[in-house]
Motif scaffolding. Structure first.
Motif, PDB file in Angstrom:
ATOM      1  N   HIS A 149       0.791  -1.435   0.190  1.00  0.00           N
ATOM      2  CA  HIS A 149      -0.331   0.097  -0.141  1.00  0.00           C
ATOM      3  C   HIS A 149       1.019   1.320   0.015  1.00  0.00           C
ATOM      4  N   THR A 150       1.750   1.367   1.002  1.00  0.00           N
ATOM      5  CA  THR A 150       2.772   2.648   0.823  1.00  0.00           C
ATOM      6  C   THR A 150       4.080   2.400   0.217  1.00  0.00           C
ATOM      7  N   PRO A 151       4.160   2.764  -0.882  1.00  0.00           N
ATOM      8  CA  PRO A 151       5.376   2.319  -1.555  1.00  0.00           C
ATOM      9  C   PRO A 151       6.783   2.695  -1.027  1.00  0.00           C
ATOM     10  N   VAL A 152       7.907   1.856  -0.981  1.00  0.00           N
ATOM     11  CA  VAL A 152       9.015   1.926  -0.370  1.00  0.00           C
ATOM     12  C   VAL A 152      10.092   1.674  -1.396  1.00  0.00           C
ATOM     13  N   PRO A 153      11.287   2.358  -1.158  1.00  0.00           N
ATOM     14  CA  PRO A 153      12.400   1.979  -2.311  1.00  0.00           C
ATOM     15  C   PRO A 153      12.822   0.517  -2.454  1.00  0.00           C
ATOM     16  N   HIS A 154      12.736  -0.075  -1.331  1.00  0.00           N
ATOM     17  CA  HIS A 154      13.168  -1.450  -1.242  1.00  0.00           C
ATOM     18  C   HIS A 154      12.385  -2.048   0.140  1.00  0.00           C
ATOM     19  N   PRO A 155      12.194  -3.373   0.001  1.00  0.00           N
ATOM     20  CA  PRO A 155      11.509  -4.003   1.363  1.00  0.00           C
ATOM     21  C   PRO A 155      11.796  -3.405   2.613  1.00  0.00           C
ATOM     22  N   ASP A 156      10.808  -2.899   3.409  1.00  0.00           N
ATOM     23  CA  ASP A 156      11.026  -2.351   4.420  1.00  0.00           C
ATOM     24  C   ASP A 156      10.450  -3.064   5.818  1.00  0.00           C
ATOM     25  N   ILE A 157      11.739  -3.767   6.359  1.00  0.00           N
ATOM     26  CA  ILE A 157      11.471  -4.696   7.450  1.00  0.00           C
ATOM     27  C   ILE A 157      11.716  -3.946   8.920  1.00  0.00           C
ATOM     28  N   ARG A 158      10.445  -4.073   9.677  1.00  0.00           N
ATOM     29  CA  ARG A 158      10.810  -3.434  11.102  1.00  0.00           C
ATOM     30  C   ARG A 158      10.481  -4.614  12.170  1.00  0.00           C
ATOM     31  N   SER A 159      10.684  -4.396  13.332  1.00  0.00           N
ATOM     32  CA  SER A 159      10.190  -5.416  14.544  1.00  0.00           C
ATOM     33  C   SER A 159       8.881  -6.008  14.496  1.00  0.00           C
ATOM     34  N   ASN A 160       7.994  -5.179  13.868  1.00  0.00           N
ATOM     35  CA  ASN A 160       6.408  -5.665  13.967  1.00  0.00           C
ATOM     36  C   ASN A 160       5.871  -5.881  12.623  1.00  0.00           C
ATOM     37  N   ARG A 161       6.447  -5.588  11.696  1.00  0.00           N
ATOM     38  CA  ARG A 161       6.037  -5.573  10.015  1.00  0.00           C
ATOM     39  C   ARG A 161       7.052  -5.638   9.069  1.00  0.00           C
TER      40      ARG A 161
END
Length: 244
Positions: A206-218
């Protein structure tokens, strides 16, 4: 093959069910060429690394902006039947569903790339005098029964093991069973800014990011395929997320 700027695999604090590999694909937006490459890669990965159970999940936003929305829907119809793929509803599908019901939504849909979708179904503006009602009627005529069935199969959320798959995200601190479907397909900041753990580890687009965005919860795997040419697919096995 495109190069990922993210690490080829990452470990997260969540686990898939035993003997199960989950494939999840980010926002496609009319890029049937990239979707064909990804499905071939998934099939090849399963052949090379057999596993007892596979789950194939598409995170929504199949249509609009890119040139080949109709072909994307054709390809998804095949995956739904052949692989029992899980197709989530994105906000763009929700808006198209709205237009199928009500021509007045056309103006709003146009702002989201709806004209590219109509064109892919052969419904293009013939002249300046066509009304929303005209386009609505022609789109209904051009919209295949198979695509109606795909739309009927769309889900707002899907859980597997410790992972939750949604298009946009969830409203923090609201139980999964009580989530507003609109939040699941539209939410941004309240979810993206939340650092607390949710009931499950959330996989979303849904929200475009330059590359996959890995966080602690998502993890966010919407890499704006329609303009970057990068459609992201992850394979989840145990607690490992692998970039395919």
């Amino acid at each position: 093959m495109h190069q990922m700027s993210a690490a080829p695999s990452r470990s997260v604090n969540a686990s898939a069910p035993a003997a199960t590999r989950i494939y999840a694909v980010g926002d496609i937006h009319g890029r049937a060429d990239l979707l064909s490459e990804i499905t071939a890669r998934i099939d090849d990965d399963i052949r090379r690394r057999p596993v007892a159970h596979t789950v194939e999940i598409y995170l929504g936003d199949y249509i609009d902006r890119g040139p080949h929305s109709r072909t994307v829907m054709d390809l998804l119809a095949v995956r739904l039947v052949a692989n029992r793929a899980v197709c989530l509803r994105g906000n763009h599908e929700a808006v198209m569903e709205g237009f199928l019901q009500d021509p007045a939504i056309l103006q709003y849909w146009q702002q989201l790339g709806g004209m590219q979708t109509l064109a892919s179904y052969g419904v293009e503006l013939r002249n300046g005098t066509e009304t929303a009602n005209d386009l609505h009627r022609r789109f209904l005529d051009a919209f295949p029964r198979e695509h109606e069935l795909v739309m009927q199969c769309l889900r707002n959320q899907f859980s597997c093991g410790d992972f939750l798959f949604v298009h946009a995200g969830i409203r923090p601190d609201v139980p999964l069973d009580d989530q507003d479907p609109n939040d699941l397909i539209w939410i941004r900041d309240e979810f993206l800014d939340c650092t607390r753990n949710h009931e499950r580890f959330v996989v979303h687009g849904h929200t475009p990011v330059p590359h996959p965005d890995i966080r602690s919860n998502r993890i966010n795997i919407d890499t704006a395929a329609w303009r970057t040419g990068t459609l992201t697919c992850i394979a989840i096995e145990g607690s490992t997320i692998l970039f395919l």
